[in-house]
Design a protein around this motif. Structure first.
Motif, short mmCIF file in Angstrom:
data_model
loop_
_atom_site.label_atom_id
_atom_site.label_comp_id
_atom_site.label_asym_id
_atom_site.label_seq_id
_atom_site.Cartn_x
_atom_site.Cartn_y
_atom_site.Cartn_z
N GLU A 125 0.78 -1.23 -0.02
CA GLU A 125 -0.03 0.06 0.06
C GLU A 125 0.82 1.25 0.15
O GLU A 125 0.26 2.40 0.03
CB GLU A 125 -1.10 0.01 1.18
N ASP A 127 2.44 3.73 -1.84
CA ASP A 127 2.77 4.57 -2.90
C ASP A 127 3.23 5.80 -2.51
O ASP A 127 3.29 6.15 -1.57
CB ASP A 127 1.50 4.38 -4.11
N GLY A 128 3.73 6.33 -3.66
CA GLY A 128 4.19 7.74 -3.52
C GLY A 128 3.34 8.70 -2.86
O GLY A 128 3.71 9.70 -2.07
N GLY A 129 2.03 8.73 -3.13
CA GLY A 129 1.09 9.66 -2.67
C GLY A 129 0.75 9.43 -1.22
O GLY A 129 0.77 10.44 -0.60
N ARG A 130 0.66 8.15 -0.94
CA ARG A 130 0.45 7.96 0.71
C ARG A 130 1.74 8.71 1.48
O ARG A 130 1.56 9.17 2.49
CB ARG A 130 0.24 6.47 0.96
N ASP A 132 3.95 10.59 0.47
CA ASP A 132 3.83 12.12 0.68
C ASP A 132 3.13 12.91 1.49
O ASP A 132 3.41 13.70 2.28
CB ASP A 132 3.66 12.59 -1.01
N LYS A 133 1.90 12.12 1.54
CA LYS A 133 0.77 12.50 2.38
C LYS A 133 1.18 12.64 4.00
O LYS A 133 1.04 13.57 4.54
CB LYS A 133 -0.44 11.99 2.28
N ARG A 136 4.00 15.25 4.63
CA ARG A 136 3.71 16.62 4.70
C ARG A 136 2.83 16.89 6.06
O ARG A 136 3.04 17.90 6.59
CB ARG A 136 2.66 16.99 3.30
N PRO A 171 9.05 4.14 -3.41
CA PRO A 171 8.10 5.38 -3.52
C PRO A 171 8.73 6.74 -2.96
O PRO A 171 8.08 7.71 -3.18
CB PRO A 171 7.09 4.85 -2.68
N ASP A 174 9.45 9.86 -5.06
CA ASP A 174 8.43 10.21 -5.44
C ASP A 174 7.91 11.66 -4.52
O ASP A 174 6.92 12.27 -4.97
CB ASP A 174 7.04 9.54 -5.98
N VAL A 175 8.28 11.47 -3.65
CA VAL A 175 8.01 12.60 -2.63
C VAL A 175 8.56 13.86 -2.72
O VAL A 175 9.85 14.05 -3.11
CB VAL A 175 8.28 11.99 -1.14
N SER A 176 7.66 14.82 -2.55
CA SER A 176 8.10 16.30 -2.97
C SER A 176 9.20 16.87 -1.82
O SER A 176 9.22 16.30 -0.76
CB SER A 176 7.10 17.20 -3.05
#
Length: 400
Positions: A125, A127-130, A132-133, A136, A171, A174-176
């Motif tokens: 589970e 992934d880059g989006g999770r 990164d969230k 942040r 992942p 991919d984190v900002s």
């Protein structure tokens, strides 16, 4: 003679008991031996809003919690492995590789906060989006520095999953970028004139401190004067200064051998370790004459020390670098230096090296920086006027 209870293996649990606590809620508990070898009681209740007639749901919750506490081996890492478990493995590896206890404590603290964001997240589970969230959210709740620390640990932890074939790529890539909301302030620089005045005032000032003593008396009683002279004359880090022993001083060659630091280890306290912040931190420092004079005077009336250090605490134990900083902050405004820290003296020395047209490599070697770019970018003074540039342009561009 009867034998006691057989010891649990690491990662194993004892008998699970279920206890009804009323209203369809149960408590399941057992003994569990953690990775550090300590046996602890782990317990879980029936999930809220569930009717648990016989306590099965409470036991299921307990077994899931136990599974989260187990650190898998490399061969056991797969898509169902918890990210929090990977973080534990990564930290264990860092410890085995000799990473400093201070760094490890910092990372563990950050991971403790991070687990509240993604503690139940599994590799499949992540992934880059999770990720990164979560990072942040760490920045929002705990600041940019801790968010960067959490990101660093996550990068190493998830790389273990990549190596195990549980994911194709890391992942975290991919984190900002984590930007601070405010520009880092850093230590305030101290000018050469201010340093000259400080070296005199710290021993002779008759200005009154808050408790009625003079500034010179306060600095003498708190044993601030000699360490400040050493800071100004060497640019040492606080941890290095507090670890310096008399045997590290070569009086004939006027050198100090820097090879250790004082750090606080969680659960132990202050320790002197034969290590430096970087490989370049182990160095021989030439000492100016005013530092040698201070050491000569101090050697005639040395403070009792259990470790042979030059600047011990009042009780003869290792002196806490943080406590020294607090003592300096109490008095620095009286010297007209309200924003300076012990690190300011380090930065000031770098700027003096630059002003003397000595190279950045000289500064890096003296300060114990691993990279010359660090000395140039963070320590040499910036934003100053350079009239020699205008003079050069006049010489070069103005036609005779």
């Amino acid at each position: 003679m009867p034998r006691g209870r057989p010891p649990l293996r690491i990662g194993a649990h004892g008998k699970i008991t279920r206890t009804s606590i009323g209203n369809g809620t149960w408590l399941a508990r057992c003994r569990f031996r953690d990775d550090d070898g300590v046996v602890r009681i782990v317990e879980r209740q029936t999930p809220a809003g569930k009717d648990d007639r016989y306590g099965k749901l409470a036991e299921d919750a307990l077994l899931e919690a136990i599974e989260d506490r187990r650190t898998p081996t490399n061969s056991e890492i797969d898509g169902t492995t918890r990210v929090s478990a990977l973080c534990r493995i990564h930290l264990q590896r860092l410890e085995e590789d000799g990473r400093s206890s201070v760094t490890l404590d910092t990372y563990r603290f950050a991971v403790g906060k991070l687990e509240k964001k993604i503690g139940a997240l599994r590799v499949e589970e992540a992934d880059g989006g999770r990720i990164d969230k979560a990072i942040r959210a760490m920045r929002q709740d705990h600041g940019a520095t801790m968010a960067r620390q959490a990101k660093t640990v996550l990068r190493g932890a998830l790389q273990l999953a990549v190596l195990a074939g549980a994911m194709d790529r890391n992942p975290v890539a991919d984190v900002s970028r984590i930007e601070s909301k405010a520009r880092p302030k850093g230590a305030a620089a101290v000018t050469a004139d201010q340093l000259v005045n400080l070296l005199v005032d710290i021993r002779q000032s008759d200005a009154k401190y808050d408790d009625g003593r003079t500034l010179a008396e306060y600095c003498r009683d708190a044993d601030l004067a000699d360490p400040i002279v050493m800071f100004v004359g060497t640019g040492l880090r606080r941890s290095e200064l507090m670890a310096l022993r008399w045997e590290d001083i070569d009086e004939r060659e006027k050198l100090a051998r820097i090879h250790a630091k004082v750090v606080r280890v969680k659960g132990i306290g202050l320790v002197r370790v034969e290590d430096t912040k970087t490989d370049a931190g182990a160095r021989l420092l030439p000492l100016p004459q005013f530092v040698m004079s201070m050491l000569a005077a101090r050697s005639l009336d040395p403070r009792p020390s259990n470790d042979g250090v030059i600047f011990p605490s009042t009780t003869g134990t290792l002196r806490d670098p943080s406590n020294f900083g607090k003592q300096w902050r109490k008095v620095r405004e009286h010297f007209g230096l309200p924003d300076t820290s012990s690190h300011s003296f380090r930065k000031s020395l770098a700027t003096l090296i630059d002003d003397a047209s000595l190279s950045a490599r000289v500064g890096a070697d003296h300060l114990g920086h691993a990279h010359v770019s660090m000395t140039q970018d963070r320590y040499f003074g910036r934003g100053r006027q350079h009239p020699e540039v205008a003079a050069m342009l006049d010489r070069t561009l103005v036609q005779k």
